[in-house]
Design a protein around this motif. Structure first.
Motif, PDB file in Angstrom:
ATOM      1  N   UNK A 154       4.542  -4.002  -7.704  1.00 39.70           N
ATOM      2  CA  UNK A 154       3.515  -3.004  -7.800  1.00 39.70           C
ATOM      3  C   UNK A 154       2.235  -3.411  -8.946  1.00 39.70           C
ATOM      4  N   UNK A 155       1.247  -2.997  -8.382  1.00 34.33           N
ATOM      5  CA  UNK A 155       0.089  -3.464  -9.082  1.00 34.33           C
ATOM      6  C   UNK A 155      -0.707  -4.752  -8.790  1.00 34.33           C
ATOM      7  N   UNK A 156      -0.077  -5.365  -8.021  1.00 33.82           N
ATOM      8  CA  UNK A 156      -0.491  -6.691  -7.543  1.00 33.82           C
ATOM      9  C   UNK A 156      -0.765  -6.721  -6.063  1.00 33.82           C
ATOM     10  N   UNK A 157      -1.916  -7.239  -5.383  1.00 35.42           N
ATOM     11  CA  UNK A 157      -2.225  -7.099  -4.016  1.00 35.42           C
ATOM     12  C   UNK A 157      -1.369  -7.985  -3.085  1.00 35.42           C
ATOM     13  N   UNK A 158      -0.852  -9.009  -3.343  1.00 37.41           N
ATOM     14  CA  UNK A 158       0.027  -9.862  -2.544  1.00 37.41           C
ATOM     15  C   UNK A 158       1.172  -9.043  -2.040  1.00 37.41           C
ATOM     16  N   UNK A 159       1.201  -9.151  -0.579  1.00 34.30           N
ATOM     17  CA  UNK A 159       2.191  -8.757   0.170  1.00 34.30           C
ATOM     18  C   UNK A 159       3.065  -9.566   1.213  1.00 34.30           C
ATOM     19  N   UNK A 160       4.298  -9.534   1.104  1.00 30.03           N
ATOM     20  CA  UNK A 160       5.051 -10.129   2.097  1.00 30.03           C
ATOM     21  C   UNK A 160       4.376 -10.034   3.514  1.00 30.03           C
ATOM     22  N   UNK A 161       4.412 -11.295   4.270  1.00 26.49           N
ATOM     23  CA  UNK A 161       3.611 -11.560   5.748  1.00 26.49           C
ATOM     24  C   UNK A 161       4.291 -10.464   6.834  1.00 26.49           C
ATOM     25  N   UNK A 162       5.589 -10.014   6.613  1.00 25.31           N
ATOM     26  CA  UNK A 162       6.353  -9.318   7.389  1.00 25.31           C
ATOM     27  C   UNK A 162       6.804  -8.096   6.663  1.00 25.31           C
ATOM     28  N   UNK A 172      -8.759  -8.813  -6.713  1.00 30.54           N
ATOM     29  CA  UNK A 172      -8.129  -7.972  -7.700  1.00 30.54           C
ATOM     30  C   UNK A 172      -8.760  -6.611  -7.764  1.00 30.54           C
ATOM     31  N   UNK A 173     -10.160  -6.307  -7.457  1.00 27.49           N
ATOM     32  CA  UNK A 173     -10.782  -5.237  -7.580  1.00 27.49           C
ATOM     33  C   UNK A 173     -10.703  -4.604  -6.119  1.00 27.49           C
ATOM     34  N   UNK A 174      -9.794  -5.114  -5.107  1.00 27.83           N
ATOM     35  CA  UNK A 174      -9.807  -4.391  -3.892  1.00 27.83           C
ATOM     36  C   UNK A 174     -10.861  -4.726  -2.983  1.00 27.83           C
ATOM     37  N   UNK A 175     -11.665  -5.490  -3.252  1.00 30.21           N
ATOM     38  CA  UNK A 175     -12.873  -5.890  -2.081  1.00 30.21           C
ATOM     39  C   UNK A 175     -12.381  -7.148  -1.290  1.00 30.21           C
ATOM     40  N   UNK A 176     -12.891  -7.261  -0.093  1.00 30.43           N
ATOM     41  CA  UNK A 176     -12.421  -8.204   0.820  1.00 30.43           C
ATOM     42  C   UNK A 176     -12.850  -9.541   0.362  1.00 30.43           C
TER      43      UNK A 176
END
Length: 475
Positions: free
Chosen positions: A296-304, A354-358
């Protein structure tokens, strides 16, 4: 009051009926084709993804089905498959059991190891291979059986029942490092893999292997009418699965019928082009929103996503779940299916900072990989083209990894990795180049992931934008 409401409803229904009657038969047909073509692309994405890789092999190399195509060095940008790993040695076999069972023989993990997956055309995992697979590093003879097979399975084979005639084995020969000796050792070990018909199991013939390194091998998804030609190839060559029979009439609407030629006229091609763009936009919108994050709070997500992993690893056996939309998204991003996710490898993706920008290829970013990364083998951070999900074209390199030569560490054992069109001063060894004209995305791989990743005691932080380059100047 009641009469007034009923009168209003009657007027509305009359208007709707008049509108429906005003739609011409040609317009209704066109709408039906486009609507069903959108759903067809989403549903068929994993199968077409596989077919595109197979066709790229047949077009670009001398390799054939039930042989091996491999890359004798870590892949460069000319490997335009979806999110390939440039820190491994790839061996692939596109198997076909229409003429009988096929054996994929994996060597024991002595002097090397394989992190492999055997999947069907639909990229449903049949089994994983190697130390974290069914053979547990002892080596194994994986016997792929055709649909409806009634013959005996000899002792000493790992039987895999397929519900279709074709698929592929993705077999990564693990690298200890990027030096010439380590690469040569990994290639030599991978060449011990054998592929042969069960009928030749007593004396297997040599396996034909074709080197595809530095060959333009393009299997990126085409979001236009050509996608449906690949889909037609799948329909003509594979049996219908019970879970997908509802698609028979759907595909007939757009001209794809088993046993009949697919020859859309110009008007239909235009509708298919439009449908492909709409399906692409829908799938991209889901990806843009991001998958559930690992921490939570970190943008990395599992690829599936979990629902997709559960459904695929269970062979889509749950009669109350069939995550076609998430499956479609998944196979716009990569390929293969993993039976035991989180054992041989684990993948984290990020498409925003980190700031939610592409991620912009014209800017400079920093990822700080904390010390003591929870891996038995290695970690890597790789840049991919945000639009195609393949390696960025014409780049001299695509990743930095814990096995990269001369990768400097910080005093606390952490490692800074930079992404941008040019390296910050003195950071060339930690730098991955980007195309300043294109957006990008990141994939962080952990090979041999360990407990601290999953109990969240080790966390990969967000990527930080540290500079913007304008006209070659850094600000």
């Amino acid at each position: 009051m009641g009469r007034a409401i009923l009168g209003a409803v009657a007027i509305m229904l009359s208007a709707l009926n008049a509108h429906a009657q005003s739609i011409s038969p040609d317009d209704l047909t066109a709408r039906n084709i486009q609507r069903r073509a959108v759903e067809a692309m989403i549903w068929s994405m994993p199968a077409v993804n596989t077919d595109l890789m197979l066709q790229a092999m047949l077009k670009s190399t001398k390799a054939k089905s039930n042989e091996i195509v491999y890359w004798s060095k870590p892949v460069n940008w000319k490997n335009q498959t979806l999110t390939p790993n440039p820190d491994s040695i790839y061996f692939m076999s596109f198997w076909n059991v229409k003429d009988g069972p096929i054996v994929v023989e994996i060597p024991p993990a002595d002097g090397g190891s394989i992190a492999g997956n055997i999947v069907t055309l639909w990229q449903m995992p049949l089994e994983d291979t190697g130390p974290e697979g069914a053979d547990k590093g002892q080596g194994g003879k994986y016997l792929i059986l055709p649909p409806g097979y009634k013959g005996e399975v000899p002792q000493g084979f790992i039987a895999l029942q397929s519900d279709v005639y074709s698929g592929f084995a993705l077999l990564r020969s693990n690298l200890a490092g990027h030096g010439d000796a380590d690469i040569a050792k990994s290639v030599a070990y991978g060449k011990r893999i054998k592929v042969y018909p069960l009928t030749n199991a007593q004396e297997p013939p040599p396996t034909n292997s074709t080197d595809a390194y530095d060959v333009m091998y393009d299997s990126t998804i085409a979001y236009d009418a050509s996608f449906y030609r690949s889909l037609d190839h799948v329909v003509q060559n594979e049996p219908w699965l019970d879970r997908d029979r509802a698609m028979i009439d759907q595909l007939a609407t757009i001209g794809i019928v088993k046993g009949k030629p697919f020859n859309p006229d110009q008007k239909t091609v235009a509708l298919l082009d439009q449908a492909a763009r709409e399906a692409h936009a829908f799938l991209a919108q889901i990806y843009d929103a991001g998958f559930p994050v690992l921490n939570p709070g970190i943008r990395w997500f599992p690829a599936a996503v979990p629902e997709m992993v559960k459904a695929a690893s269970g062979g889509y056996g749950d009669p109350n779940a069939y995550p076609i939309d998430m499956r479609g998204v998944t196979y716009t991003l990569g390929y293969t299916g993993i039976k035991r996710l989180g054992t041989a490898q684990f993948y984290l993706m990020a498409n925003k900072d980190r700031d939610g920008q592409p991620f912009e290829g014209s800017a400079i970013y920093r990822l700080t990989v904390p010390a003591n990364a929870p891996v038995r083998n290695y970690w890597s951070a790789t840049v991919y083209d945000r639009e195609t999900h393949a390696l960025v074209r014409n780049m001299p390199s695509a990743s930095r990894a814990s096995i990269s030569p001369g990768l400097p560490k910080n005093a606390d054992g952490s490692v800074d990795v930079y992404f941008g069109p040019k390296a910050p001063d003195g950071k060339e060894a930690n730098w991955v180049p980007t195309d300043p004209a294109r957006k990008f995305e990141l994939l962080f791989r952990l090979y041999g992931p360990e407990k601290p990743l999953f109990d969240h005691s080790w966390k990969l932080p967000d990527v930080e934008r540290v500079a913007t380059t304008i006209g070659g100047a850094t600000k």
